[in-house]
Design a protein around this motif. Structure first.
Motif, PDB file in Angstrom:
ATOM      1  N   ALA A 264      72.652  75.806  32.638  1.00 57.46           N
ATOM      2  CA  ALA A 264      72.736  77.217  33.036  1.00 57.46           C
ATOM      3  C   ALA A 264      72.412  77.379  34.527  1.00 57.46           C
ATOM      4  CB  ALA A 264      71.791  78.060  32.186  1.00 57.46           C
ATOM      5  N   GLU A 265      71.433  76.644  34.999  1.00 55.14           N
ATOM      6  CA  GLU A 265      71.072  76.689  36.413  1.00 55.14           C
ATOM      7  C   GLU A 265      72.239  76.204  37.273  1.00 55.14           C
ATOM      8  OE1 GLU A 265      67.425  75.021  39.226  1.00 55.14           O
ATOM      9  OE2 GLU A 265      67.427  74.557  37.091  1.00 55.14           O
ATOM     10  N   LEU A 266      72.887  75.127  36.856  1.00 57.36           N
ATOM     11  CA  LEU A 266      74.029  74.597  37.593  1.00 57.36           C
ATOM     12  C   LEU A 266      75.215  75.556  37.535  1.00 57.36           C
ATOM     13  CD1 LEU A 266      75.412  72.424  39.226  1.00 57.36           C
ATOM     14  CD2 LEU A 266      75.842  71.176  37.079  1.00 57.36           C
ATOM     15  N   GLU A 267      75.485  76.136  36.379  1.00 55.45           N
ATOM     16  CA  GLU A 267      76.588  77.109  36.265  1.00 55.45           C
ATOM     17  C   GLU A 267      76.391  78.268  37.228  1.00 55.45           C
ATOM     18  OE1 GLU A 267      77.648  76.350  31.540  1.00 55.45           O
ATOM     19  OE2 GLU A 267      76.501  78.123  32.113  1.00 55.45           O
ATOM     20  N   ALA A 268      75.175  78.792  37.298  1.00 56.46           N
ATOM     21  CA  ALA A 268      74.888  79.923  38.192  1.00 56.46           C
ATOM     22  C   ALA A 268      75.073  79.511  39.652  1.00 56.46           C
ATOM     23  CB  ALA A 268      73.473  80.438  37.945  1.00 56.46           C
ATOM     24  N   ALA A 269      74.630  78.323  40.018  1.00 58.33           N
ATOM     25  CA  ALA A 269      74.761  77.852  41.399  1.00 58.33           C
ATOM     26  C   ALA A 269      76.226  77.637  41.770  1.00 58.33           C
ATOM     27  CB  ALA A 269      73.960  76.567  41.579  1.00 58.33           C
ATOM     28  N   ILE A 270      77.014  77.105  40.846  1.00 56.64           N
ATOM     29  CA  ILE A 270      78.445  76.903  41.109  1.00 56.64           C
ATOM     30  C   ILE A 270      79.131  78.255  41.296  1.00 56.64           C
ATOM     31  CG2 ILE A 270      80.623  76.174  40.032  1.00 56.64           C
ATOM     32  CD1 ILE A 270      79.019  73.785  38.857  1.00 56.64           C
ATOM     33  N   GLU A 271      78.796  79.216  40.455  1.00 57.67           N
ATOM     34  CA  GLU A 271      79.418  80.538  40.590  1.00 57.67           C
ATOM     35  C   GLU A 271      79.051  81.182  41.934  1.00 57.67           C
ATOM     36  OE1 GLU A 271      80.357  84.507  37.947  1.00 57.67           O
ATOM     37  OE2 GLU A 271      78.840  83.088  37.229  1.00 57.67           O
ATOM     38  N   ARG A 272      77.797  81.046  42.344  1.00 57.90           N
ATOM     39  CA  ARG A 272      77.392  81.589  43.655  1.00 57.90           C
ATOM     40  C   ARG A 272      78.162  80.894  44.778  1.00 57.90           C
ATOM     41  NH1 ARG A 272      72.270  81.273  41.329  1.00 57.90           N
ATOM     42  NH2 ARG A 272      71.826  79.299  42.395  1.00 57.90           N
ATOM     43  N   ARG A 273      78.298  79.609  44.696  1.00 57.71           N
ATOM     44  CA  ARG A 273      78.906  78.830  45.785  1.00 57.71           C
ATOM     45  C   ARG A 273      80.425  78.980  45.838  1.00 57.71           C
ATOM     46  NH1 ARG A 273      77.355  73.917  48.536  1.00 57.71           N
ATOM     47  NH2 ARG A 273      79.042  73.436  49.959  1.00 57.71           N
ATOM     48  N   PHE A 274      81.085  78.957  44.679  1.00 59.66           N
ATOM     49  CA  PHE A 274      82.548  78.910  44.656  1.00 59.66           C
ATOM     50  C   PHE A 274      83.204  80.208  44.203  1.00 59.66           C
ATOM     51  CE2 PHE A 274      81.055  74.535  44.070  1.00 59.66           C
ATOM     52  CZ  PHE A 274      81.638  73.938  45.173  1.00 59.66           C
ATOM     53  N   GLY A 275      82.434  81.119  43.628  1.00 58.83           N
ATOM     54  CA  GLY A 275      82.984  82.404  43.238  1.00 58.83           C
ATOM     55  C   GLY A 275      83.674  82.434  41.888  1.00 58.83           C
ATOM     56  N   PHE A 276      83.517  81.399  41.097  1.00 59.80           N
ATOM     57  CA  PHE A 276      84.072  81.402  39.743  1.00 59.80           C
ATOM     58  C   PHE A 276      83.113  80.666  38.823  1.00 59.80           C
ATOM     59  CE2 PHE A 276      86.224  78.039  42.203  1.00 59.80           C
ATOM     60  CZ  PHE A 276      85.801  76.905  41.527  1.00 59.80           C
ATOM     61  N   ARG A 277      83.243  80.986  37.537  1.00 60.76           N
ATOM     62  CA  ARG A 277      82.368  80.392  36.527  1.00 60.76           C
ATOM     63  C   ARG A 277      82.963  79.084  36.021  1.00 60.76           C
ATOM     64  NH1 ARG A 277      78.471  80.504  33.107  1.00 60.76           N
ATOM     65  NH2 ARG A 277      78.712  80.214  30.885  1.00 60.76           N
ATOM     66  N   VAL A 278      82.103  78.109  35.838  1.00 63.46           N
ATOM     67  CA  VAL A 278      82.483  76.817  35.270  1.00 63.46           C
ATOM     68  C   VAL A 278      81.473  76.491  34.181  1.00 63.46           C
ATOM     69  CG1 VAL A 278      82.661  74.337  35.706  1.00 63.46           C
ATOM     70  CG2 VAL A 278      83.513  75.953  37.412  1.00 63.46           C
ATOM     71  N   ASP A 279      81.963  76.235  32.986  1.00 65.65           N
ATOM     72  CA  ASP A 279      81.063  75.783  31.920  1.00 65.65           C
ATOM     73  C   ASP A 279      80.610  74.362  32.227  1.00 65.65           C
ATOM     74  OD1 ASP A 279      81.172  78.087  30.307  1.00 65.65           O
ATOM     75  OD2 ASP A 279      83.029  77.409  29.364  1.00 65.65           O
ATOM     76  N   CYS A 280      79.325  74.119  32.008  1.00 65.22           N
ATOM     77  CA  CYS A 280      78.740  72.802  32.267  1.00 65.22           C
ATOM     78  C   CYS A 280      77.938  72.350  31.053  1.00 65.22           C
ATOM     79  CB  CYS A 280      77.789  72.854  33.459  1.00 65.22           C
ATOM     80  SG  CYS A 280      78.532  73.377  35.001  1.00 65.22           S
TER      81      CYS A 280
END
Length: 186
Positions: A60-76
């Protein structure tokens, strides 16, 4: 003491969608305080060290960081090295005698009951087969995943409802187990 983990990102860098450069993924993991970060291939596989923690919380922490950085959600999914080694060791198919393109593992976010797949008649897909493991599904597809009728049936949204599921070929399954072996530095 730290634990080695793998992050498995679902559906990145496929067909030009959800582009996550691996150098940027390494940066994101480092910014989260994860240590000894490395990536494998361009398809969203990373290994890192972290204090022992809940895998779902790390994901969940990684998903939130990816969304902040790239602007889209990625399931991890995040899995520790002991689990990844067990997936390799528990393979119900003769992996050593198969081409890596013939054997795949789908990792699930939670345990899956066999009843979920009861509607799939094995005879309809022979010689392709699947077997369930611990939060994983092993798929034998003699002609590869791209031509697999069983693989397509297993990927149907109705069968995976409520789950995060991501598939890796056997080479990647083995490599992730190696990258996250307990005691192995990044």
């Amino acid at each position: 003491m730290t634990t080695r983990y793998a992050a498995l990102l679902r559906g990145v860098n496929v067909g030009g969608h959800k582009k996550v450069p691996m150098a940027a993924l390494r940066e994101v993991l480092g910014e989260l305080g994860f240590g000894e970060v490395s990536t494998h291939l361009q398809s969203g596989n990373a290994a890192f060290s972290h204090e022992p923690a809940d895998e779902a919380a790390l994901a969940a922490e990684l998903e939130a960081a990816i969304e902040r950085r790239f602007g889209f959600r990625v399931d991890c999914l995040v899995r520790d090295g002991r689990y990844l080694r067990a997936v390799v060791d528990d393979c119900p198919f003769p992996a050593a005698g198969l081409e890596p393109r013939q054997l795949h593992v789908t990792y699930f976010s939670e345990p899956v009951a066999p009843e979920r797949f009861a509607a799939l008649a094995p005879a309809d897909f022979a010689p392709e087969e699947f077997r369930l493991g611990a939060r994983a599904l092993y798929l034998y597809a003699p002609d590869g995943l791209g031509r697999s009728k069983l693989g397509a049936a297993l990927a149907r949204p109705a069968l995976n409802k409520g789950l995060v599921a991501t598939t890796r070929n056997w080479n990647t399954v083995v490599r992730l187990a190696e990258l996250t072996a307990p005691g192995r530095p990044g």
